[in-house]
Each structure stands twice: as structure tokens, then as C-alpha cells.
Design an enzyme around this catalytic site. Structure first.
Site, PDB file in Angstrom:
ATOM      1  N   SER A   1       0.796  -1.240   0.000  1.00  0.00           N
ATOM      2  CA  SER A   1       0.000   0.000   0.000  1.00  0.00           C
ATOM      3  C   SER A   1       0.819   1.275   0.000  1.00  0.00           C
ATOM      4  O   SER A   1       0.258   2.354  -0.184  1.00  0.00           O
ATOM      5  CB  SER A   1      -0.927   0.027   1.208  1.00  0.00           C
ATOM      6  OG  SER A   1      -2.087  -0.672   0.892  1.00  0.00           O
TER       7      SER A   1
ATOM      8  N   LYS B   1       0.341   3.348  -2.948  1.00  0.00           N
ATOM      9  CA  LYS B   1      -0.850   4.208  -3.123  1.00  0.00           C
ATOM     10  C   LYS B   1      -0.500   5.691  -3.023  1.00  0.00           C
ATOM     11  O   LYS B   1      -1.166   6.547  -3.605  1.00  0.00           O
ATOM     12  CB  LYS B   1      -1.903   3.856  -2.064  1.00  0.00           C
ATOM     13  CG  LYS B   1      -2.424   2.427  -2.179  1.00  0.00           C
ATOM     14  CD  LYS B   1      -3.277   2.070  -0.976  1.00  0.00           C
ATOM     15  CE  LYS B   1      -3.845   0.670  -1.076  1.00  0.00           C
ATOM     16  NZ  LYS B   1      -4.574   0.279   0.140  1.00  0.00           N
TER      17      LYS B   1
ATOM     18  N   TYR C   1      -3.473  -2.555 -10.377  1.00  0.00           N
ATOM     19  CA  TYR C   1      -3.366  -2.349  -8.920  1.00  0.00           C
ATOM     20  C   TYR C   1      -2.490  -3.428  -8.265  1.00  0.00           C
ATOM     21  O   TYR C   1      -1.611  -3.128  -7.457  1.00  0.00           O
ATOM     22  CB  TYR C   1      -4.779  -2.336  -8.322  1.00  0.00           C
ATOM     23  CG  TYR C   1      -4.806  -2.317  -6.819  1.00  0.00           C
ATOM     24  CD1 TYR C   1      -4.555  -1.139  -6.108  1.00  0.00           C
ATOM     25  CD2 TYR C   1      -5.078  -3.478  -6.093  1.00  0.00           C
ATOM     26  CE1 TYR C   1      -4.576  -1.133  -4.723  1.00  0.00           C
ATOM     27  CE2 TYR C   1      -5.095  -3.470  -4.711  1.00  0.00           C
ATOM     28  CZ  TYR C   1      -4.846  -2.297  -4.028  1.00  0.00           C
ATOM     29  OH  TYR C   1      -4.851  -2.296  -2.653  1.00  0.00           O
TER      30      TYR C   1
ATOM     31  N   TYR D   1      -4.801   3.411   7.977  1.00  0.00           N
ATOM     32  CA  TYR D   1      -6.154   2.817   8.111  1.00  0.00           C
ATOM     33  C   TYR D   1      -6.752   3.131   9.485  1.00  0.00           C
ATOM     34  O   TYR D   1      -6.659   4.241   9.947  1.00  0.00           O
ATOM     35  CB  TYR D   1      -6.100   1.305   7.854  1.00  0.00           C
ATOM     36  CG  TYR D   1      -5.380   0.980   6.588  1.00  0.00           C
ATOM     37  CD1 TYR D   1      -5.841   1.459   5.371  1.00  0.00           C
ATOM     38  CD2 TYR D   1      -4.205   0.252   6.605  1.00  0.00           C
ATOM     39  CE1 TYR D   1      -5.174   1.180   4.195  1.00  0.00           C
ATOM     40  CE2 TYR D   1      -3.527  -0.024   5.428  1.00  0.00           C
ATOM     41  CZ  TYR D   1      -4.018   0.438   4.239  1.00  0.00           C
ATOM     42  OH  TYR D   1      -3.356   0.173   3.084  1.00  0.00           O
TER      43      TYR D   1
ATOM     44  N   VAL E   1       1.069  -3.701   3.831  1.00  0.00           N
ATOM     45  CA  VAL E   1       1.015  -4.993   4.522  1.00  0.00           C
ATOM     46  C   VAL E   1       2.260  -5.860   4.292  1.00  0.00           C
ATOM     47  O   VAL E   1       2.390  -6.920   4.890  1.00  0.00           O
ATOM     48  CB  VAL E   1      -0.264  -5.811   4.187  1.00  0.00           C
ATOM     49  CG1 VAL E   1      -1.510  -5.147   4.717  1.00  0.00           C
ATOM     50  CG2 VAL E   1      -0.359  -6.097   2.696  1.00  0.00           C
TER      51      VAL E   1
HETATM   52  N1  GLU Z   1      -2.235  -5.200  -2.018  1.00  0.00           N
HETATM   53  C1  GLU Z   1      -2.843  -5.102  -0.712  1.00  0.00           C
HETATM   54  C2  GLU Z   1      -4.319  -5.318  -0.818  1.00  0.00           C
HETATM   55  O1  GLU Z   1      -4.924  -4.797  -1.697  1.00  0.00           O
HETATM   56  C3  GLU Z   1      -2.524  -3.775  -0.122  1.00  0.00           C
HETATM   57  C4  GLU Z   1      -2.978  -3.636   1.287  1.00  0.00           C
HETATM   58  C5  GLU Z   1      -2.018  -2.921   2.174  1.00  0.00           C
HETATM   59  O2  GLU Z   1      -0.801  -2.914   1.967  1.00  0.00           O
HETATM   60  O3  GLU Z   1      -2.482  -2.351   3.153  1.00  0.00           O
HETATM   61  O4  GLU Z   1      -4.932  -6.019  -0.079  1.00  0.00           O
END
Ligand code: GLU
Length: 301
Positions: free
Chosen positions: A57, A60, A184, A236, A254
């Protein structure tokens, strides 16, 4: 920094690797690296700072900055800017809010941003654009995507498919959900080390300009806004706790990485794959907490 690294080594076993993406479950809990790059270009590292991990993430943040560069503030027509207080992949919240994602860092919001980047491109061109952007920011052409991680997520990313289809039903995303998710999953599977990541984030510590390349990446006001979003939404439903403990803008993934920004001073990347209950690196957060305290780094002076 070496002291902080040594102090936290015995906590590495307390976290849990992300196992909902099977390929990430193979990463040893003992991995632990830190890299700090200052605005003067000085680099300080500890532990496994030169070892690649899946940025997940944290990507992002970079797709947001790329999409803002292309679409400007029109991007905010499709995604909100509010902290979520919910899990990164929450479906409930999306339904409640008629398919409009809360912010660009929850999965739904990031998928909507990726959909924007896909405009006018084939999926492989969009993936190439994101990868080139990361190489440019890090000034490092060796950065690649880990195909095993991308494939692993493609095969198991059912929740992300649900989120994308849900948004498609509300007209929030334009392209075929499978195409958007193809991009993605590849952006999340970019493999980088702490040094490359800290270098990539440096423009956010330097009013939008990268001292590494001398290029303006985003405007000063946009860099501030991205930092604000990281502070409010970068962790989050653990964003409040991160702000309370660390006091710096940060974005977690993650894969166990966290990129944190000390505005005007430095960019920090830390990696420890053991996660806490919110999916944020447990030792990574503790590292930033200790480092910020010892260096008196905070945006709340
Ligand atoms: N590729 C992960 C997902 O979409 C990213 C989530 C993350 O790193 O928080 O579930």
C-alpha cells in the site's frame, strides 16, 4: 539509529506476517531494516535496509501523486479525503457511502486512483508508467515488480474484486474491474528496499522538489496536502494511534514497510514484516516512535 534498531530486535516475533496474500506469508519475521535520507542527501541505514520487500500500500501514495499530476484536483471528484476508521479493505463503508471511497489510501480509493491512471492506456502501459515513476523518484533503474507477489494477489484478491465491482456498479470507476485490478496488483507488488523507498519519498520532505534529481515532482501546496492525507489516512484504522505515537505523516503497507516524512528534514523508510491487528508494521511503528522521540522530530512543534 543503530541503537533503536538493536533495542527493538527482540520484538520482531510479536507481529504477524500478512498471510491473506500467500506469497507475503513466506517472508521471515526476523527481517528488519531502516533507512533515513536527509534533505542534504545524507543516508543512514541499519539492518536489512538494502533488502527488497513488497511495498504494497505504500504504492498508493505514489499513484496518488502521479494521478494528481495528470488530473489535478478533478481527481477528488471520485474519491474523498476523510480518515476511514475502518479496515483497509472494508466493503461496508463503501456501500454506506454509495460507492465513493473515503480516501485514496483505503483499497477502494486506491483502486479508483489506479482506474484514473489507466485512462488512455493499456494495463501494461499503466504498469510501466507507475514503475518508471518509482525509478525516477528513487533515481534507481533497478527497481522491478515481483511477479510472484502480483500473481499471488491476483489469485486471492477476492475482496478487492468485490470493491472494484461495487464501485463499477456506481460508476465510480470507468474501466473493466479486472483490468484496473491487474494494474493495482502490480503496483502493490513493486519490490523496493528501505534505501530506495526513503529516496522516493524525499520530495515530500522538501516541498515537492526532489533534492536527488533537482526535479519538481509536485507543487509545494500539493506536497503539504499529500502529507496531511498520510497523517490522517496513512495507517487505516490505526491512523490515530500512529499520529499519537509518532507525530509524522506516514504510509504503511502490509508487506511490513512504512514510509514516514519529516517535513523540511528527512524521509524515513522502515521494514519489519510482522504486523499489528490493523495491518501496520508493529516494530516499524515502534521504530518510528523511538526515532521521532530521540531526534525530536514531529510536525507538532
Ligand atoms: N495489495 C494489498 C491489498 O490490496 C494492499 C494492502 C495494504 O498494503 O495495506 O490487499
Amino acid at each position: 539509529m543503530l541503537e533503536v534498531h538493536a533495542e527493538l530486535l527482540d520484538r520482531l516475533e510479536l507481529g504477524k506476517v500478512a498471510d491473506y496474500i500467500p506469497q507475503l506469508a513466506t517472508v521471515p519475521l526476523q527481517k528488519y531494516g531502516i533507512a533515513v535520507v536527509t534533505r542534504e542527501g545524507e543516508l543512514v541505514t541499519a539492518g536489512d535496509a538494502a533488502e527488497d520487500f513488497s511495498i504494497q500500500s505504500i504504492s498508493k501514495l505514489f499513484t496518488l501523486s502521479l494521478a494528481l499530476g495528470r488530473f489535478g484536483d478533478r481527481l477528488w471528484d471520485r474519491v474523498d479525503r476523510e480518515p476511514s476508521g475502518n479496515a483497509f479493505n472494508s466493503i461496508v463503508q463503501l456501500e454506506h457511502e454509495n460507492g465513493r471511497p473515503r480516501n485514496p489510501f483505503v483499497n477502494a480509493g486506491a483502486i479508483a486512483v489506479t482506474d484514473a491512471i489507466l485512462s488512455g492506456h493499456l494495463p501494461k502501459e499503466a504498469i510501466g508508467e507507475i514503475l518508471s515513476y518509482m525509478r525516477f523518484l528513487a533515481s534507481d533503474d533497478s527497481i522491478v515488480i515481483d511477479p510472484l507477489v502480483a500473481r499471488s494477489e491476483q489469485l486471492t484478491g477476492h475482496r478487492n474484486f468485490a470493491l472494484a465491482h461495487f464501485m463499477k456498479s456506481y460508476g465510480v470507476i470507468d474501466h473493466d474491474p479486472a483490468m484496473v485490478l491487474g494494474v493495482y496488483f502490480h503496483q502493490c507488488a513493486i519490490a523496493m528496499n528501505c534505501i530506495q523507498l526513503a529516496r522516493s519519498g524525499l520530495f515530500l520532505a522538501c516541498d515537492g522538489c526532489s533534492p536527488l534529481t533537482g526535479d519538481r515532482v509536485v507543487s509545494t501546496s500539493r506536497a503539504r496536502r499529500i502529507n496531511s492525507l498520510m497523517m490522517m489516512c496513512g495507517h487505516y484504522d490505526g491512523a490515530g494511534d500512529f499520529a499519537f505515537r509518532v507525530g509524522l505523516p506516514g504510509k504503511s503497507g502490509v508487506g511490513g514497510g512504512i514510509l514516514a516524512i519529516v517535513p523540511g528534514k528527512a524521509s524515513i523508510a522502515v521494514w519489519s514484516p510482522g504486523l499489528d491487528i490493523n495491518g501496520n508494521s508493529l516494530v516499524g511503528t515502534a521504530t518510528l516512535e523511538l526515532l521521532a522521540k530521540r531526534m525530536s522530530w514531529s510536525v507538532f512543534h
